[in-house]
Design a protein around this motif. Structure first.
Motif, short mmCIF file in Angstrom:
data_model
loop_
_atom_site.label_atom_id
_atom_site.label_comp_id
_atom_site.label_asym_id
_atom_site.label_seq_id
_atom_site.Cartn_x
_atom_site.Cartn_y
_atom_site.Cartn_z
N GLU A 35 0.85 -1.19 0.00
CA GLU A 35 0.00 0.00 0.00
C GLU A 35 0.88 1.24 0.00
O GLU A 35 2.01 1.22 0.50
N LEU A 36 0.36 2.30 -0.57
CA LEU A 36 1.05 3.58 -0.64
C LEU A 36 0.55 4.45 0.50
O LEU A 36 -0.66 4.68 0.62
N ARG A 37 1.47 4.92 1.33
CA ARG A 37 1.12 5.81 2.44
C ARG A 37 1.77 7.16 2.21
O ARG A 37 3.00 7.27 2.18
N LEU A 38 0.96 8.18 2.04
CA LEU A 38 1.49 9.52 1.82
C LEU A 38 1.68 10.24 3.14
O LEU A 38 0.84 10.16 4.04
N LEU A 39 2.80 10.95 3.26
CA LEU A 39 3.14 11.66 4.48
C LEU A 39 3.13 13.17 4.32
O LEU A 39 2.91 13.89 5.28
N ASP A 40 3.38 13.66 3.11
CA ASP A 40 3.46 15.10 2.91
C ASP A 40 3.15 15.45 1.46
O ASP A 40 3.44 14.66 0.55
N VAL A 41 2.56 16.60 1.25
CA VAL A 41 2.27 17.12 -0.09
C VAL A 41 2.69 18.58 -0.11
O VAL A 41 2.40 19.33 0.82
N ALA A 42 3.39 18.99 -1.17
CA ALA A 42 3.83 20.38 -1.30
C ALA A 42 3.76 20.80 -2.76
O ALA A 42 4.01 19.99 -3.66
N PHE A 43 3.43 22.06 -2.97
CA PHE A 43 3.39 22.64 -4.31
C PHE A 43 4.32 23.84 -4.36
O PHE A 43 4.25 24.71 -3.49
N CYS A 44 5.20 23.89 -5.37
CA CYS A 44 6.08 25.04 -5.54
C CYS A 44 5.44 26.09 -6.46
O CYS A 44 5.92 27.21 -6.54
N SER A 45 4.37 25.70 -7.13
CA SER A 45 3.59 26.61 -7.97
C SER A 45 2.17 26.04 -8.05
O SER A 45 1.95 24.91 -7.61
N PRO A 46 1.24 26.76 -8.62
CA PRO A 46 -0.11 26.21 -8.74
C PRO A 46 -0.17 24.93 -9.59
O PRO A 46 -1.10 24.14 -9.46
N GLN A 47 0.83 24.69 -10.43
CA GLN A 47 0.81 23.53 -11.32
C GLN A 47 1.71 22.39 -10.87
O GLN A 47 1.40 21.24 -11.09
N ARG A 48 2.86 22.71 -10.30
CA ARG A 48 3.87 21.69 -10.00
C ARG A 48 3.87 21.33 -8.52
O ARG A 48 3.99 22.20 -7.66
N GLY A 49 3.74 20.02 -8.23
CA GLY A 49 3.72 19.57 -6.85
C GLY A 49 4.34 18.20 -6.68
O GLY A 49 4.60 17.48 -7.65
N ILE A 50 4.58 17.84 -5.42
CA ILE A 50 5.14 16.55 -5.08
C ILE A 50 4.45 16.02 -3.82
O ILE A 50 4.12 16.79 -2.92
N ALA A 51 4.23 14.73 -3.79
CA ALA A 51 3.69 14.05 -2.61
C ALA A 51 4.70 12.97 -2.24
O ALA A 51 5.15 12.21 -3.11
N THR A 52 5.09 12.90 -0.98
CA THR A 52 6.09 11.93 -0.55
C THR A 52 5.51 11.00 0.50
O THR A 52 4.58 11.36 1.22
N GLY A 53 6.09 9.81 0.56
CA GLY A 53 5.63 8.83 1.53
C GLY A 53 6.39 7.54 1.37
O GLY A 53 7.59 7.56 1.09
#
Length: 79
Positions: A35-53
């Motif tokens: 299973e995928l567990r996400l821990l954090d989500v961040a966007f550096c602009s309205p279009q570009r983002g990353i989710a880590t976990g």
């Protein structure tokens, strides 16, 4: 507060709650043994983002994972 005002306020509040934005599933991790567990989500602009976990397997240790988007979260790619 009178009964009529109370009921009117309650109706207005319930209408506002129905108009609230809702979350929609944009990525589905489909593996039987993990299973995928996400821990954090961040966007550096309205279009570009990353989710880590982490990807957690039934037997074994978790592996780091990241998802990226370049369209404001409409689509995500596991990297």
């Amino acid at each position: 507060m009178s009964y009529v005002r109370f009921v009117s306020a309650l109706l207005l509040l319930s209408g506002a709650l129905h108009a609230a934005p809702r979350w929609a599933l944009q990525y589905h991790y489909d593996k039987d043994d993990a299973e995928l567990r996400l821990l954090d989500v961040a966007f550096c602009s309205p279009q570009r983002g990353i989710a880590t976990g982490a990807i957690v397997k039934q037997r074994g240790r978790p592996d780091g994972a990241a998802l990226v988007t370049s369209d404001g979260g409409k689509t995500w790619q596991l990297i």
